[in-house]
Design a protein around this motif. Structure first.
Motif, PDB file in Angstrom:
ATOM      1  N   ILE A 251       1.184  -1.435   0.188  1.00 48.78           N
ATOM      2  CA  ILE A 251       0.207   0.031   0.303  1.00 48.78           C
ATOM      3  C   ILE A 251       0.998   1.745  -0.021  1.00 48.78           C
ATOM      4  O   ILE A 251       2.237   1.029   0.314  1.00 48.78           O
ATOM      5  N   ASP A 252       0.382   1.725  -0.064  1.00 45.70           N
ATOM      6  CA  ASP A 252       0.957   3.255   0.090  1.00 45.70           C
ATOM      7  C   ASP A 252       1.199   4.370   1.346  1.00 45.70           C
ATOM      8  O   ASP A 252       0.824   3.299   2.347  1.00 45.70           O
ATOM      9  N   THR A 253       2.662   5.232   1.739  1.00 47.40           N
ATOM     10  CA  THR A 253       2.883   5.270   2.483  1.00 47.40           C
ATOM     11  C   THR A 253       2.691   6.885   2.142  1.00 47.40           C
ATOM     12  O   THR A 253       2.736   7.373   1.225  1.00 47.40           O
ATOM     13  N   LEU A 254       2.802   7.694   3.137  1.00 42.43           N
ATOM     14  CA  LEU A 254       2.135   9.052   3.287  1.00 42.43           C
ATOM     15  C   LEU A 254       3.991  10.425   3.654  1.00 42.43           C
ATOM     16  O   LEU A 254       4.440   9.549   3.768  1.00 42.43           O
ATOM     17  N   THR A 255       3.724  10.895   2.744  1.00 38.28           N
ATOM     18  CA  THR A 255       4.829  11.867   2.670  1.00 38.28           C
ATOM     19  C   THR A 255       4.671  12.424   3.613  1.00 38.28           C
ATOM     20  O   THR A 255       3.999  13.279   4.527  1.00 38.28           O
ATOM     21  N   ALA A 256       6.258  13.243   3.367  1.00 34.07           N
ATOM     22  CA  ALA A 256       6.505  14.375   4.780  1.00 34.07           C
ATOM     23  C   ALA A 256       5.177  15.619   4.499  1.00 34.07           C
ATOM     24  O   ALA A 256       4.668  15.952   5.157  1.00 34.07           O
TER      25      ALA A 256
ATOM     26  N   VAL B  86      -8.906  -0.399  -4.298  1.00 34.33           N
ATOM     27  CA  VAL B  86      -8.667   1.125  -3.881  1.00 34.33           C
ATOM     28  C   VAL B  86      -7.929   0.856  -3.367  1.00 34.33           C
ATOM     29  O   VAL B  86      -6.648  -0.011  -3.423  1.00 34.33           O
ATOM     30  N   THR B  87      -7.229   2.768  -2.272  1.00 34.66           N
ATOM     31  CA  THR B  87      -5.301   2.488  -2.235  1.00 34.66           C
ATOM     32  C   THR B  87      -5.877   3.558  -1.461  1.00 34.66           C
ATOM     33  O   THR B  87      -6.682   3.917  -0.793  1.00 34.66           O
ATOM     34  N   GLU B  88      -4.735   3.317  -0.076  1.00 32.28           N
ATOM     35  CA  GLU B  88      -4.805   3.278   1.202  1.00 32.28           C
ATOM     36  C   GLU B  88      -3.131   3.655   1.639  1.00 32.28           C
ATOM     37  O   GLU B  88      -2.498   3.055   1.171  1.00 32.28           O
ATOM     38  N   VAL B  89      -3.786   4.286   2.932  1.00 34.84           N
ATOM     39  CA  VAL B  89      -1.393   4.102   3.946  1.00 34.84           C
ATOM     40  C   VAL B  89      -1.969   3.617   4.837  1.00 34.84           C
ATOM     41  O   VAL B  89      -1.056   3.106   5.390  1.00 34.84           O
ATOM     42  N   ASP B  90      -3.264   3.032   5.546  1.00 34.13           N
ATOM     43  CA  ASP B  90      -3.794   2.753   6.189  1.00 34.13           C
ATOM     44  C   ASP B  90      -3.656   0.890   6.279  1.00 34.13           C
ATOM     45  O   ASP B  90      -4.677   0.901   5.673  1.00 34.13           O
ATOM     46  N   ALA B  91      -3.178  -0.065   7.115  1.00 33.53           N
ATOM     47  CA  ALA B  91      -3.036  -1.404   6.593  1.00 33.53           C
ATOM     48  C   ALA B  91      -4.052  -1.246   7.412  1.00 33.53           C
ATOM     49  O   ALA B  91      -4.983  -3.019   6.774  1.00 33.53           O
ATOM     50  N   MET B  99     -11.028  -7.304   2.072  1.00 35.54           N
ATOM     51  CA  MET B  99     -11.754  -8.757   2.358  1.00 35.54           C
ATOM     52  C   MET B  99     -13.313  -8.634   2.172  1.00 35.54           C
ATOM     53  O   MET B  99     -14.027  -8.888   1.962  1.00 35.54           O
ATOM     54  N   ASP B 100     -13.547  -6.788   1.738  1.00 36.24           N
ATOM     55  CA  ASP B 100     -14.843  -6.821   0.827  1.00 36.24           C
ATOM     56  C   ASP B 100     -14.957  -6.649  -0.751  1.00 36.24           C
ATOM     57  O   ASP B 100     -15.754  -6.842  -1.380  1.00 36.24           O
ATOM     58  N   GLY B 101     -13.993  -6.849  -1.207  1.00 34.44           N
ATOM     59  CA  GLY B 101     -13.863  -7.925  -2.430  1.00 34.44           C
ATOM     60  C   GLY B 101     -13.453  -6.957  -3.148  1.00 34.44           C
ATOM     61  O   GLY B 101     -12.683  -6.867  -4.794  1.00 34.44           O
ATOM     62  N   TYR B 102     -12.762  -5.582  -3.155  1.00 31.83           N
ATOM     63  CA  TYR B 102     -11.559  -5.009  -4.192  1.00 31.83           C
ATOM     64  C   TYR B 102     -10.210  -5.155  -3.693  1.00 31.83           C
ATOM     65  O   TYR B 102     -10.209  -5.796  -2.913  1.00 31.83           O
ATOM     66  N   GLU B 103      -9.364  -4.843  -4.849  1.00 34.38           N
ATOM     67  CA  GLU B 103      -8.643  -4.608  -5.254  1.00 34.38           C
ATOM     68  C   GLU B 103      -7.888  -3.975  -4.469  1.00 34.38           C
ATOM     69  O   GLU B 103      -7.949  -2.164  -4.673  1.00 34.38           O
ATOM     70  N   VAL B 104      -6.386  -3.721  -4.689  1.00 39.64           N
ATOM     71  CA  VAL B 104      -5.643  -2.738  -3.305  1.00 39.64           C
ATOM     72  C   VAL B 104      -4.442  -2.895  -4.053  1.00 39.64           C
ATOM     73  O   VAL B 104      -4.471  -4.457  -4.392  1.00 39.64           O
ATOM     74  N   MET B 105      -3.896  -1.686  -4.291  1.00 41.87           N
ATOM     75  CA  MET B 105      -2.410  -2.175  -4.697  1.00 41.87           C
ATOM     76  C   MET B 105      -2.315  -0.252  -4.685  1.00 41.87           C
ATOM     77  O   MET B 105      -2.668   0.541  -4.005  1.00 41.87           O
ATOM     78  N   PRO B 106      -0.793   0.083  -4.610  1.00 45.67           N
ATOM     79  CA  PRO B 106      -0.744   1.161  -4.471  1.00 45.67           C
ATOM     80  C   PRO B 106      -0.706   2.288  -5.873  1.00 45.67           C
ATOM     81  O   PRO B 106      -1.349   1.528  -7.106  1.00 45.67           O
ATOM     82  N   LEU B 107      -1.399   3.697  -5.874  1.00 44.49           N
ATOM     83  CA  LEU B 107      -1.461   4.031  -6.496  1.00 44.49           C
ATOM     84  C   LEU B 107      -0.400   4.812  -8.041  1.00 44.49           C
ATOM     85  O   LEU B 107      -1.354   4.828  -8.923  1.00 44.49           O
ATOM     86  N   LEU B 108       0.295   3.876  -7.780  1.00 43.41           N
ATOM     87  CA  LEU B 108       1.720   4.459  -8.539  1.00 43.41           C
ATOM     88  C   LEU B 108       0.965   2.890  -9.716  1.00 43.41           C
ATOM     89  O   LEU B 108       1.132   2.976 -11.211  1.00 43.41           O
ATOM     90  N   ASP B 109       0.816   2.288  -8.894  1.00 49.33           N
ATOM     91  CA  ASP B 109       0.487   0.667  -9.960  1.00 49.33           C
ATOM     92  C   ASP B 109      -0.915   1.078 -10.601  1.00 49.33           C
ATOM     93  O   ASP B 109      -1.728   0.491 -11.792  1.00 49.33           O
ATOM     94  N   ALA B 110      -1.760   1.744  -9.795  1.00 46.85           N
ATOM     95  CA  ALA B 110      -3.711   2.218  -9.836  1.00 46.85           C
ATOM     96  C   ALA B 110      -3.778   2.376 -11.633  1.00 46.85           C
ATOM     97  O   ALA B 110      -4.203   3.081 -11.548  1.00 46.85           O
ATOM     98  N   ALA B 111      -2.591   3.749 -11.148  1.00 44.36           N
ATOM     99  CA  ALA B 111      -2.751   4.854 -11.928  1.00 44.36           C
ATOM    100  C   ALA B 111      -2.262   3.957 -13.330  1.00 44.36           C
ATOM    101  O   ALA B 111      -3.109   5.167 -14.416  1.00 44.36           O
ATOM    102  N   LYS B 112      -1.543   3.089 -13.963  1.00 48.41           N
ATOM    103  CA  LYS B 112      -1.797   2.349 -15.232  1.00 48.41           C
ATOM    104  C   LYS B 112      -2.794   2.110 -16.080  1.00 48.41           C
ATOM    105  O   LYS B 112      -2.887   1.860 -17.015  1.00 48.41           O
TER     106      LYS B 112
END
Lengths: 269, 269, 269, 269
Positions: A251-256, B86-91, B99-112
């Motif tokens: 997952i992502d991490t917050l930037t400063a 979904v993208t998130e910073v909180d685990a 577990m709600d059935g969505y894909e989760v990945m970093p935004l840099l991947d989702a961006a593509k």
């Protein structure tokens, strides 16, 4: 420790009956949001399916209680094509159920239309004499909440003229008026009675809470007093982080800049 | 007061900058569970639909942030047939999304892969230069979180060679490499910009919190100090009760036996 | 008779190999829309759950084939919180899957990300050597389509260095590169192998087709020739009517005015 | 050509009133499975939202007719959190609605509980005097099926003492007994009246059918007679193939072995 477990321990603390420190593992996000919801949701449906081999599609399923367990069961029953009706005693939860698209009504009304009843309230005598008298012939009764007290079995037996086991975990009660009711697993938790309980990939999070809280207790030693403690946030988060890691999800991490922005009240307003 | 509003007021309290008592209305269950989730969920989708008339079925929708607003938008986008990432910073929140059935990945991947991006984080520069560089030609960008800072518009403009308004609320940015990105409502809250905001039948609960907290402040008068107070539980419950009443829905009440059982730790265990 | 059964009988008819009249029961709406979709949907999930006790929430489930059986399984896997990916060879069906909110991709791509693979195509060697080589360690393979040919077991065995039964219906194949794959029910229909098959309340409709078509054949006698006949519409409708009746559900009937309107092309245009 | 259009043209053919060849575009899979379902589903909800700004979550939505349009609207209303009730005249469709998890009942019963009524039957006077007399104060009526005949407006006007436009596309009818009913878009197709009709990315498939069938007619010329023709399967498939291509989605193709297996009845049985 379950929802009902925590309630009881806190009551003990209040009454001075607690003899040693405890951690309210159920209140950790990494426990109740997952184990109670996705675990109980799936395994309750699984238990009832194994006991009865009913088709869920098109059935009217009455879910008593819309806590995390009830939410999970309602979600899964709908996911299998059931028409779900929720009963509640809490107005906010009842409203959530309504806006999640379920019907909400008093159990005395639901009793007349339901095909399958599932109790997940943590309380006693949820399905009682007044309800048994209204149930349709063939109604199925299961508990996935708390011990075997949610369905008032002695009230059911008082109305019964004959009882026989028709399949493993399925007891048919024939009432004086000729109706048949089916009680599953003797009113005990149906996911434990008729299925294998929760899958390992959700119990891992619950047990991690137990393990890490035990470690924490050892570390803190005598500084802890007889009290119901919350699971430290660091432990909760760490379990979330480890679980994602085990699933290969990043997952992502917050930037400063983003951290600073969240803490500030001067910029952006 | 919104999620971001409450965060800021608490920061002000911490820094001694708060001059009068406040109520954290957003933290009332009768507010954030409904307004933020069902209100923002529907009105965000509505705003984007009115701005673009896109078909949601079959689109890849990237929801940045899985708080109550993000949960609502993810739920409604899926309800309209989108494939939601979904993208998130909180685990913990990321795990819930999984577990709600969505894909989760970093935004840099989702961006593509995304067709439509919606930010609901309450933070700044969520979609930034590094993401703009990866977006597909034709990607749509909307914010439904916080002011107009979640999408870094100045970073977008720095990459842009031409900009034109193609429909009301839809600006086409042509990048130096020829790709076109569509920014909706100038990055401001799209449900307010392009639709009518939340429906009355969910704002009623939020405004009831404001009204009843104001009444409470008047009653309590000088006993309140400059501090962020929680909405009293009685007010929260009363709003739930009134809302159900207005919808013609009745629910169950606990029996005396059930109340007693909940408070006891001696019976049933 | 199943989808694959009907295909084969029609081929036999074409080749003059059919010796007696047959009814394509699978093509009756009251059969394939229900048995194949809601029956296979639930019982396939049930079979895999009983064999493995996996948690469906958060898993990537690859559904090979989006016919009525595949649609049912995809719907139920999503209903249990899985992220569903569909593979197809038919463009129209693939598009339906996309607009139903699923991901669609070639199986060679899905092979790299899937946790559970379910074949429902009616064809042979759907999961083959090229796919086995890409699967993640721990991937689960199940068939709910056609005999035991959809997963190419001999190709799997050729890659295998060790094989053992880890639970009833679960065979672990250890490959030369160290990965472990789990084949369920020896590649046979998993709902029959590991669960109880379809629930009675959907098989009743299929068997009613068999019974009423048999009665019809007796009535029609020698007028029928060796051919694959469609189930008469009257039988199909009658089964629908009876099933609703058995569930206590009543529906509307057309008024005389409405019947006339449907048949007319002069009014209303 | 719509469902109702095709019905009428076939009736004309039967009566010898057809003067030139026609193609039943609506019957192409690449048309009705997409345009009617996902197009009408979304745009009907969109039209009603723009007209009223109601919150769909928690509302009782009555969908009259469970053809492809009705299925789409039911799916989307549920996706937005509504409790959906379906009314039908066809037993098989009614059963599908039940097993899809909706309530099914006669419209005279649904009339008493519904908040929003949407007609999609292709027939006349679906909501009629007997229903108006039962509707709740504040009920909303919309049509997304066929012209403006599905809601019997003259019967409604006969019960009305006052009528006023309260918002664009929303007429309030005050009945003699004091109840208020809201008719949207004068009973005309609400997606065309109050929204922008179907999104381009589903109309493209319908228009491709029109274009390619026109080309086909030119090619076939005088060989065609005045008759309602089916869209050639090759055209239907080609549209599916092109649409996937435009979305950047690739799918599998059958191997030679798989093609042969499908055509054979000797192997594998």
């Amino acid at each position: 420790m379950t929802t009902t477990g925590v309630k009881r321990q806190k009551q003990m603390e209040k009454e001075g009956a607690l003899k040693y420190p405890l951690f309210a593992v159920n209140e950790a996000d990494s426990k109740h949001l997952f184990d109670n919801r996705y675990g109980t949701g799936q395994s309750t449906i699984d238990g009832i399916t194994r006991a009865t081999n009913i088709l869920w599609a098109g059935k009217r399923v009455i879910v008593c209680g819309y806590g995390w367990c009830g939410r999970g069961v309602a979600l899964r029953a709908r996911g299998l094509g059931s028409h779900v009706i929720v009963t509640e005693v809490d107005a906010i939860r009842a409203l959530e159920a309504v806006m999640d698209g379920y019907e909400v009504m008093p159990l005395l009304d639901a009793a007349k239309v339901g095909d399958i009843f599932i109790t997940l309230t943590g309380d006693t005598s949820v399905i009682d004499k007044a309800h048994f008298e209204l149930l349709k012939d063939g109604a199925i009764l299961a508990n996935s909440g708390h011990f075997d007290v949610e369905i008032n079995i002695s009230a059911l037996e008082a109305l019964t003229t004959a009882k026989r086991r028709v399949r493993p975990f399925v007891d048919e009660y024939t009432l004086a008026d000729g109706r048949h009711l089916f009680l599953l697993g003797e009113g005990r938790l149906i996911n434990l009675a008729a299925a294998e309980g929760h899958p390992a990939s959700v119990m891992d999070m619950s047990f991690a809470n137990h393990a890490l809280c035990s470690e924490y207790m050892v570390k803190m030693g005598k500084t802890l007093v007889p009290k119901v403690y919350s699971v430290p946030k660091e432990i909760d988060w760490e379990i979330g982080r480890l679980k994602l890691l085990s699933m290969g999800i990043t997952i992502d991490t917050l930037t400063a800049e983003q951290k600073k922005y969240l803490e500030s009240w001067k910029s952006g307003t």
